[in-house]
Design a protein around this motif. Structure first.
Motif, PDB file in Angstrom:
ATOM      1  N   ALA A 140       4.698  40.508  76.810  1.00  0.00           N
ATOM      2  CA  ALA A 140       5.844  39.590  76.772  1.00  0.00           C
ATOM      3  C   ALA A 140       5.522  38.235  77.375  1.00  0.00           C
ATOM      4  O   ALA A 140       6.283  37.279  77.205  1.00  0.00           O
ATOM      5  CB  ALA A 140       7.030  40.208  77.506  1.00  0.00           C
ATOM      6  N   VAL A 141       4.409  38.154  78.091  1.00  0.00           N
ATOM      7  CA  VAL A 141       4.030  36.892  78.734  1.00  0.00           C
ATOM      8  C   VAL A 141       3.330  36.015  77.705  1.00  0.00           C
ATOM      9  O   VAL A 141       2.122  36.109  77.491  1.00  0.00           O
ATOM     10  CB  VAL A 141       3.119  37.137  79.950  1.00  0.00           C
ATOM     11  N   ASN A 142       4.099  35.185  77.041  1.00  0.00           N
ATOM     12  CA  ASN A 142       3.526  34.262  76.066  1.00  0.00           C
ATOM     13  C   ASN A 142       4.255  32.931  76.142  1.00  0.00           C
ATOM     14  O   ASN A 142       5.346  32.825  76.718  1.00  0.00           O
ATOM     15  CB  ASN A 142       3.579  34.842  74.648  1.00  0.00           C
ATOM     16  N   GLU A 143       3.636  31.934  75.570  1.00  0.00           N
ATOM     17  CA  GLU A 143       4.164  30.572  75.682  1.00  0.00           C
ATOM     18  C   GLU A 143       5.532  30.428  75.016  1.00  0.00           C
ATOM     19  O   GLU A 143       6.392  29.705  75.503  1.00  0.00           O
ATOM     20  CB  GLU A 143       3.180  29.581  75.076  1.00  0.00           C
ATOM     21  N   ARG A 144       5.740  31.135  73.905  1.00  0.00           N
ATOM     22  CA  ARG A 144       7.024  31.031  73.212  1.00  0.00           C
ATOM     23  C   ARG A 144       8.168  31.524  74.080  1.00  0.00           C
ATOM     24  O   ARG A 144       9.207  30.849  74.213  1.00  0.00           O
ATOM     25  CB  ARG A 144       6.986  31.829  71.902  1.00  0.00           C
ATOM     26  N   ASN A 145       8.002  32.686  74.696  1.00  0.00           N
ATOM     27  CA  ASN A 145       9.052  33.209  75.571  1.00  0.00           C
ATOM     28  C   ASN A 145       9.269  32.298  76.777  1.00  0.00           C
ATOM     29  O   ASN A 145      10.403  32.114  77.242  1.00  0.00           O
ATOM     30  CB  ASN A 145       8.686  34.618  76.033  1.00  0.00           C
ATOM     31  N   GLN A 167      13.545  35.218  88.154  1.00  0.00           N
ATOM     32  CA  GLN A 167      12.471  36.211  88.206  1.00  0.00           C
ATOM     33  C   GLN A 167      11.534  36.057  87.017  1.00  0.00           C
ATOM     34  O   GLN A 167      10.305  36.100  87.171  1.00  0.00           O
ATOM     35  CB  GLN A 167      13.071  37.619  88.238  1.00  0.00           C
ATOM     36  N   ALA A 168      12.101  35.882  85.829  1.00  0.00           N
ATOM     37  CA  ALA A 168      11.273  35.706  84.637  1.00  0.00           C
ATOM     38  C   ALA A 168      10.455  34.418  84.725  1.00  0.00           C
ATOM     39  O   ALA A 168       9.274  34.389  84.348  1.00  0.00           O
ATOM     40  CB  ALA A 168      12.153  35.694  83.390  1.00  0.00           C
ATOM     41  N   LEU A 169      11.067  33.354  85.224  1.00  0.00           N
ATOM     42  CA  LEU A 169      10.349  32.091  85.364  1.00  0.00           C
ATOM     43  C   LEU A 169       9.156  32.246  86.304  1.00  0.00           C
ATOM     44  O   LEU A 169       8.076  31.714  86.049  1.00  0.00           O
ATOM     45  CB  LEU A 169      11.297  31.007  85.889  1.00  0.00           C
ATOM     46  N   LEU A 170       9.339  32.979  87.383  1.00  0.00           N
ATOM     47  CA  LEU A 170       8.240  33.234  88.319  1.00  0.00           C
ATOM     48  C   LEU A 170       7.092  33.961  87.619  1.00  0.00           C
ATOM     49  O   LEU A 170       5.912  33.641  87.823  1.00  0.00           O
ATOM     50  CB  LEU A 170       8.729  34.067  89.500  1.00  0.00           C
ATOM     51  N   ILE A 171       7.430  34.954  86.810  1.00  0.00           N
ATOM     52  CA  ILE A 171       6.398  35.723  86.115  1.00  0.00           C
ATOM     53  C   ILE A 171       5.635  34.839  85.134  1.00  0.00           C
ATOM     54  O   ILE A 171       4.395  34.817  85.129  1.00  0.00           O
ATOM     55  CB  ILE A 171       7.026  36.921  85.389  1.00  0.00           C
ATOM     56  N   TYR A 172       6.367  34.100  84.302  1.00  0.00           N
ATOM     57  CA  TYR A 172       5.716  33.227  83.334  1.00  0.00           C
ATOM     58  C   TYR A 172       4.876  32.164  84.030  1.00  0.00           C
ATOM     59  O   TYR A 172       3.717  31.923  83.677  1.00  0.00           O
ATOM     60  CB  TYR A 172       6.761  32.537  82.448  1.00  0.00           C
ATOM     61  N   PHE A 173       5.479  31.519  85.020  1.00  0.00           N
ATOM     62  CA  PHE A 173       4.809  30.408  85.694  1.00  0.00           C
ATOM     63  C   PHE A 173       3.515  30.874  86.352  1.00  0.00           C
ATOM     64  O   PHE A 173       2.467  30.244  86.218  1.00  0.00           O
ATOM     65  CB  PHE A 173       5.753  29.793  86.721  1.00  0.00           C
ATOM     66  N   ALA A 174       3.585  31.994  87.077  1.00  0.00           N
ATOM     67  CA  ALA A 174       2.393  32.505  87.762  1.00  0.00           C
ATOM     68  C   ALA A 174       1.302  32.871  86.769  1.00  0.00           C
ATOM     69  O   ALA A 174       0.120  32.580  86.989  1.00  0.00           O
ATOM     70  CB  ALA A 174       2.763  33.707  88.621  1.00  0.00           C
ATOM     71  N   ASN A 175       1.675  33.505  85.678  1.00  0.00           N
ATOM     72  CA  ASN A 175       0.680  33.920  84.704  1.00  0.00           C
ATOM     73  C   ASN A 175       0.025  32.738  84.005  1.00  0.00           C
ATOM     74  O   ASN A 175      -1.185  32.738  83.772  1.00  0.00           O
ATOM     75  CB  ASN A 175       1.316  34.851  83.671  1.00  0.00           C
ATOM     76  N   PHE A 176       0.809  31.709  83.652  1.00  0.00           N
ATOM     77  CA  PHE A 176       0.230  30.558  82.972  1.00  0.00           C
ATOM     78  C   PHE A 176      -0.521  29.652  83.939  1.00  0.00           C
ATOM     79  O   PHE A 176      -1.589  29.130  83.612  1.00  0.00           O
ATOM     80  CB  PHE A 176       1.313  29.767  82.239  1.00  0.00           C
ATOM     81  N   LEU A 177       0.021  29.469  85.126  1.00  0.00           N
ATOM     82  CA  LEU A 177      -0.616  28.568  86.084  1.00  0.00           C
ATOM     83  C   LEU A 177      -1.948  29.116  86.573  1.00  0.00           C
ATOM     84  O   LEU A 177      -2.907  28.384  86.754  1.00  0.00           O
ATOM     85  CB  LEU A 177       0.314  28.338  87.288  1.00  0.00           C
ATOM     86  N   PHE A 178      -2.011  30.432  86.765  1.00  0.00           N
ATOM     87  CA  PHE A 178      -3.200  31.035  87.357  1.00  0.00           C
ATOM     88  C   PHE A 178      -4.049  31.792  86.343  1.00  0.00           C
ATOM     89  O   PHE A 178      -4.883  32.597  86.716  1.00  0.00           O
ATOM     90  CB  PHE A 178      -2.791  31.958  88.496  1.00  0.00           C
ATOM     91  N   ALA A 179      -3.787  31.555  85.054  1.00  0.00           N
ATOM     92  CA  ALA A 179      -4.584  32.232  84.037  1.00  0.00           C
ATOM     93  C   ALA A 179      -5.994  31.666  84.020  1.00  0.00           C
ATOM     94  O   ALA A 179      -6.182  30.449  84.079  1.00  0.00           O
ATOM     95  CB  ALA A 179      -3.932  32.063  82.672  1.00  0.00           C
TER      96      ALA A 179
END
Length: 324
Positions: A140-145, A167-179
């Motif tokens: 579910a962690v993708n740029e579109r979502n 909570q969702a923003l934290l998950i997306y942000f952490a995954n994209f920022l630290f990918a």
């Protein structure tokens, strides 16, 4: 940033030491007193704020330049360098992965994650933005979502939805920022400002809009989810500032943030297990026993690990105290 009074009204009148925390300081909680702060309290009434707290991400707005919340962390993977607050060093990212990137997988497995609990029930009129992680996990962690979530007007949705949105923003942000090997450079400041604005919208409403028509377990889960989500919102900011500038912003403010530190309660997956973890007979007796981040970490100094598998508590203590 909001200013915390050094003592509440009750402690000031009684000339007693006051440990500032929400919803009451330690002394007022123990004595059942009404706890109020005359100067700008962090549990200010909800509604339209005439003057919003200045929480914009700004590297010059730091409490202790040169000091990082993660600097004393000794329990870490072998490939994490101790000098994790050196600007530009990616080891700060590794610490954030431990707290954020495990969340989708834990939710798909229906296990309590760091700041999201799979057993928290949403009321029928509130949209659950973390439900997609329960269904799809890391897929579910993708740029579109991520981009779809950013279109949300956080100030117009019910508090339950606002919680899951942050909570969702934290998950997306952490995954994209630290990918690793990120192709497109993320606009860090822009998204940190969005996170601040969303956490700011969630923060003052936490006291006045808590759902009170739920079971004691659900009420506790919701309140603790809000507290953990707010604390982790600042944690990701501190990790980012340590990577970019070599220090962690808002450190003193974070030290005052409260949560229920009783080990085992968050990891309970049923009301019966929750009651047993609190060592009481009925859900109404569990209540809340809040400690500030600083107070809890200090109380754990030199003690062995008995976090009952709660990664959140372990991260906080290890980040604050290190591990002997």
């Amino acid at each position: 940033m909001s200013v915390l009074r050094k003592a509440c009204r009750q402690c000031t009148v009684s000339k007693r030491k006051c440990i500032v925390q929400l919803p009451k300081c330690s002394r007022c909680t123990q004595k059942g007193l009404v706890c109020t702060y005359d100067l700008e309290p962090i549990n200010a009434p909800t509604g339209k704020l005439e003057v919003a707290p200045q929480l914009s991400f700004n590297p010059s707005n730091c409490d202790t330049p040169g000091y990082c919340v993660f600097k004393t962390l000794r329990l870490r993977p072998d490939d994490v360098d101790p000098a994790i607050c050196r600007p530009g060093h990616e080891d700060a990212f590794e610490l954030v992965r431990l707290g954020f990137q495990t969340v989708p997988g834990m939710l798909k497995a229906e296990k309590p994650a760091v700041f999201v609990h799979p057993k928290l029930k949403m009321r029928h009129y509130s949209y659950d933005h973390v439900a997609i992680f329960r269904e799809m996990g890391n897929e579910a962690v993708n740029e579109r979502n991520f981009k779809n979530l950013l279109h949300l007007n956080i100030k117009t949705v019910p508090m339950e939805e606002a919680l899951t949105a942050v909570q969702a923003l934290l998950i997306y942000f952490a995954n994209f920022l630290f990918a690793p090997n990120e192709g497109e450079q993320l606009d860090t400041v822009q998204y940190l400002n969005t996170l601040f604005a969303w956490a700011q919208a969630l923060f003052p409403s936490a006291q006045n809009e808590m759902p009170r028509d739920q079971s004691p377990w659900q009420e506790w889960l919701f309140a603790e989810s809000v507290r953990r989500t707010i604390l982790m919102s600042y944690a990701i900011t501190m990790a980012t500032s340590s990577f970019k500038y070599g220090y962690c912003a808002n450190w003193l403010f974070v030290e005052s943030l409260p949560f229920d530190s009783r080990a085992g309660l968050w990891m309970a997956e049923s009301p019966q297990a929750w009651i047993a973890a609190a060592r009481v007979r009925m859900g109404e007796e569990v209540g809340e026993q809040l400690q500030s981040y600083h107070e809890y970490s200090e109380s754990r100094m030199g003690m062995k690990d008995d976090f009952h598998g709660d990664i959140f508590l372990k991260l906080l203590v290890n980040s604050h105290n290190g591990v002997n």
